[in-house]
Scaffold this active site. Structure first.
Site, PDB file in Angstrom:
ATOM      1  N   ASP A 137       6.718 -10.383 -15.136  1.00 30.20           N
ATOM      2  CA  ASP A 137       7.027  -9.843 -13.807  1.00 30.20           C
ATOM      3  C   ASP A 137       7.316  -8.515 -14.061  1.00 30.20           C
ATOM      4  O   ASP A 137       8.427  -7.948 -14.182  1.00 30.20           O
ATOM      5  CB  ASP A 137       8.307 -10.672 -13.355  1.00 30.20           C
ATOM      6  CG  ASP A 137       7.992 -12.059 -13.042  1.00 30.20           C
ATOM      7  OD1 ASP A 137       7.562 -12.450 -11.982  1.00 30.20           O
ATOM      8  OD2 ASP A 137       8.500 -12.899 -13.743  1.00 30.20           O
ATOM      9  N   ARG A 158      10.737  -5.716 -15.704  1.00 28.91           N
ATOM     10  CA  ARG A 158      11.459  -6.289 -16.986  1.00 28.91           C
ATOM     11  C   ARG A 158      11.411  -5.383 -18.272  1.00 28.91           C
ATOM     12  O   ARG A 158      12.293  -5.345 -19.029  1.00 28.91           O
ATOM     13  CB  ARG A 158      10.621  -7.488 -17.618  1.00 28.91           C
ATOM     14  CG  ARG A 158      10.412  -8.580 -16.393  1.00 28.91           C
ATOM     15  CD  ARG A 158      11.755  -9.170 -15.852  1.00 28.91           C
ATOM     16  NE  ARG A 158      11.329 -10.204 -15.119  1.00 28.91           N
ATOM     17  CZ  ARG A 158      12.142 -10.865 -14.116  1.00 28.91           C
ATOM     18  NH1 ARG A 158      13.484 -10.363 -14.126  1.00 28.91           N
ATOM     19  NH2 ARG A 158      11.714 -12.015 -13.305  1.00 28.91           N
ATOM     20  N   ARG A 180      11.327  -5.823  -2.482  1.00 29.72           N
ATOM     21  CA  ARG A 180      10.311  -6.450  -3.241  1.00 29.72           C
ATOM     22  C   ARG A 180       9.139  -6.582  -2.223  1.00 29.72           C
ATOM     23  O   ARG A 180       7.853  -6.651  -3.025  1.00 29.72           O
ATOM     24  CB  ARG A 180      10.612  -7.490  -3.996  1.00 29.72           C
ATOM     25  CG  ARG A 180      11.879  -7.694  -4.771  1.00 29.72           C
ATOM     26  CD  ARG A 180      12.236  -8.905  -5.405  1.00 29.72           C
ATOM     27  NE  ARG A 180      11.362  -9.565  -6.162  1.00 29.72           N
ATOM     28  CZ  ARG A 180      11.273 -10.779  -6.693  1.00 29.72           C
ATOM     29  NH1 ARG A 180      12.097 -11.533  -6.161  1.00 29.72           N
ATOM     30  NH2 ARG A 180      10.032 -11.508  -7.263  1.00 29.72           N
ATOM     31  N   LYS A 204       2.175 -13.610  -4.759  1.00 27.08           N
ATOM     32  CA  LYS A 204       3.254 -14.641  -4.665  1.00 27.08           C
ATOM     33  C   LYS A 204       4.153 -14.297  -3.583  1.00 27.08           C
ATOM     34  O   LYS A 204       4.285 -13.101  -2.961  1.00 27.08           O
ATOM     35  CB  LYS A 204       4.471 -14.379  -6.346  1.00 27.08           C
ATOM     36  CG  LYS A 204       5.121 -13.139  -6.411  1.00 27.08           C
ATOM     37  CD  LYS A 204       5.520 -13.158  -7.723  1.00 27.08           C
ATOM     38  CE  LYS A 204       6.262 -12.040  -7.806  1.00 27.08           C
ATOM     39  NZ  LYS A 204       6.938 -11.863  -9.218  1.00 27.08           N
ATOM     40  N   HIS A 205       5.271 -15.268  -2.970  1.00 24.32           N
ATOM     41  CA  HIS A 205       5.433 -16.682  -3.522  1.00 24.32           C
ATOM     42  C   HIS A 205       4.799 -17.417  -2.348  1.00 24.32           C
ATOM     43  O   HIS A 205       5.525 -17.599  -1.313  1.00 24.32           O
ATOM     44  CB  HIS A 205       6.999 -16.759  -3.736  1.00 24.32           C
ATOM     45  CG  HIS A 205       7.560 -15.855  -4.368  1.00 24.32           C
ATOM     46  ND1 HIS A 205       7.789 -14.563  -4.089  1.00 24.32           N
ATOM     47  CD2 HIS A 205       7.911 -16.136  -5.898  1.00 24.32           C
ATOM     48  CE1 HIS A 205       8.389 -13.753  -5.227  1.00 24.32           C
ATOM     49  NE2 HIS A 205       8.435 -14.598  -6.432  1.00 24.32           N
ATOM     50  N   HIS A 264      17.240 -20.200  -6.867  1.00 27.29           N
ATOM     51  CA  HIS A 264      17.772 -20.427  -8.032  1.00 27.29           C
ATOM     52  C   HIS A 264      18.870 -21.263  -7.922  1.00 27.29           C
ATOM     53  O   HIS A 264      19.253 -22.118  -8.584  1.00 27.29           O
ATOM     54  CB  HIS A 264      18.281 -19.023  -8.818  1.00 27.29           C
ATOM     55  CG  HIS A 264      17.253 -18.206  -9.258  1.00 27.29           C
ATOM     56  ND1 HIS A 264      16.412 -17.342  -8.485  1.00 27.29           N
ATOM     57  CD2 HIS A 264      16.846 -18.094 -10.526  1.00 27.29           C
ATOM     58  CE1 HIS A 264      15.823 -16.769  -9.264  1.00 27.29           C
ATOM     59  NE2 HIS A 264      15.683 -17.075 -10.416  1.00 27.29           N
ATOM     60  N   ASP A 322       6.402 -21.137  -9.751  1.00 25.98           N
ATOM     61  CA  ASP A 322       7.405 -20.238 -10.154  1.00 25.98           C
ATOM     62  C   ASP A 322       8.349 -20.825 -11.279  1.00 25.98           C
ATOM     63  O   ASP A 322       8.183 -22.310 -11.461  1.00 25.98           O
ATOM     64  CB  ASP A 322       8.526 -19.793  -9.037  1.00 25.98           C
ATOM     65  CG  ASP A 322       9.128 -18.921  -9.086  1.00 25.98           C
ATOM     66  OD1 ASP A 322       9.333 -18.268 -10.088  1.00 25.98           O
ATOM     67  OD2 ASP A 322       9.851 -18.128  -8.134  1.00 25.98           O
TER      68      ASP A 322
END
Length: 448
Positions: free
Chosen positions: A119, A127, A188, A218-219, A231, A304
């Site tokens: 990502d 990252r 984002r 995505k998503h 999450h 994901d």
């Protein structure tokens, strides 16, 4: 019938596609045809290797772990996903990705190359920091009003990733940000206008894939209106189908028309699309009926991360979630953590395939889509084709890349509220400007 491994010259610490020759001949008609190549591979792979093509695993640190090495040697891995925990040193990253790819050759039988993904969106989700370039995020790029900027940034990111053996960027974000309280997407996204977001997504897809790196929209079918982090729990979007067609699905349609390599599905419930309450990741109605059939997506459907998302694991558990995802139409399964139990999760899906719980037709379709992507990106050449050599530069973050990032930062400045400009200060008043220094930007401070 025995297999004879082809001998390939490998450049040390560099990721190469490593394919062994097989005693069964490749098709004689148009031997370099991608379709023929994929057909040949589907015919060669065992059921164990086919299930392996569906799994993309995470690594615990900067080195090749014994668990990951075993998964590759046993044909249980189709790809990997990297994170910040895997380091940012270019030479060590090339060693890591090159080591993973070499293991596919050392198996001693024909094995497809690995998808190695990350990502690297820019902005909040970045990252790799220095010596990689630190980029403005999607909303800043969208604020420039110039889709060419998205293409330029995506092309530059792809160049830096490809240089260290990464062949897929899990970007761009195709969500329309229409919920200010969204805890996951926000900046984002390229913006709140569906058509504009679609334009920037298309530019990002083309910029990435023109460099030979796979892009992932995505998503799906849209994460912009959620108020819950998947999450932690299962988000629910109550919008009706008409609103979804007019807003959330617009950028994904654009990405599909631009031939995006892959689409990532979200752990979100859409009652208008899936009345049984299943998240998109586990929904046949959303993945197979909507994405693949109605929208006509012929590429790879990626989940994901499943093992770290309570939106699915709290309701269905890890193993059952992976099985249901494949049944629903997912082609690649992200196992980002679960260290020490990755082989167990693979075994659960393998058993489901052996028992018929996952049909042979569904498994072969998933494998075919994985192999088609690999053929498209040079990870599955015709038998006997030379292995591509990838060389990484000493300096990844070039001056041109930094200049591009700074230029976009300037172009993205936006007056949110009119009035009060120009500022009129008295001699006793002071104005404080807070900004990262050039040195801070280059060290990754911009997004720390």
């Amino acid at each position: 019938m025995a297999f004879r491994a082809a001998k390939l010259l490998l450049a040390a610490a560099l990721p190469l596609l490593l394919v062994a020759a097989c005693s069964r001949p490749a098709p004689t008609e148009t031997p370099n045809s991608p379709t023929r190549t994929v057909d040949w591979w589907v015919d060669q792979l065992t059921i164990e290797e086919k299930v392996g093509q569906l799994f993309w695993f995470g690594l615990p640190g900067p080195d090749l772990s014994p668990e990951a090495a075993t998964l590759v040697k046993e044909g249980k891995a189709g790809g990997f996903i990297l994170f910040a925990r895997n380091g940012t040193d270019p030479d060590k990253l090339a060693d890591l990705t090159g080591g993973l790819q070499r293991l596919t050759f050392e198996r001693g039988r024909p094995t497809p190359g690995l998808v190695i993904s990350i990502d690297q969106e820019g902005g909040l989700v970045e990252r790799f920091k220095a010596p990689f370039t630190s980029w403005p995020g999607a909303m800043a790029i969208g604020a420039t009003g110039n889709p060419d900027r998205a293409a330029q940034v995506s092309r530059a990111i792809a160049q830096e990733l490809k240089a260290v053996g990464i062949n897929m960027n899990l970007a761009p974000d195709a969500d329309v940000t229409n919920n200010p309280a969204n805890p996951v997407i926000g900046v984002r996204s390229f913006g709140s206008d569906p058509a504009k977001v679609g334009q920037f997504v298309v530019a990002a897809v083309k910029g990435t894939q023109e460099e030979g790196v796979s892009a992932v929209a995505k998503h799906f079918p849209g994460h912009g209106d959620t108020g819950t982090d998947s999450h932690l729990a299962l988000p629910v979007i109550q919008a009706d189908r008409k609103r979804l067609d007019q807003v959330e699905l617009v950028p994904f349609r654009a990405a599909i028309e631009a031939n995006v390599d892959a689409v990532m599905v979200a752990h979100i419930s859409f009652p208008a699309l899936e009345p049984d309450g299943l998240p998109a990741t586990l929904s046949t109605r959303i993945i197979t009926d909507l994405l693949k059939t109605e929208l006509g997506f012929q590429g790879l459907v990626v989940t994901d991360a499943i093992d770290t998302m309570k939106a699915v694991t709290d309701h269905w558990g890890k193993s059952e979630s992976f099985i249901k995802a494949v049944q629903a139409g997912a082609d690649a399964l992200l196992v980002t953590e679960s260290f020490g139990e990755q082989a167990r999760l693979y075994d659960a899906v393998l058993q489901a395939a052996r028992s018929g719980q996952i049909s042979k037709e569904r498994l072969d379709d998933a494998v075919r889509r994985n192999l088609a992507l690999k053929a498209k990106r040079g990870l599955l050449p015709a038998e006997g084709a030379p292995a591509p050599v990838v060389k990484h530069p000493v300096n990844l973050a070039t001056e041109a890349h930094w200049n591009l990032a700074r230029a976009i930062g300037g172009e993205a400045l936006t007056i949110v509220r009119k009035g009060g400009l120009p500022l009129k200060l008295t001699p006793e008043q002071n104005l404080v400007v807070v900004s990262p220094s050039s040195l801070a930007i280059r060290s990754g401070g911009l997004t720390d």
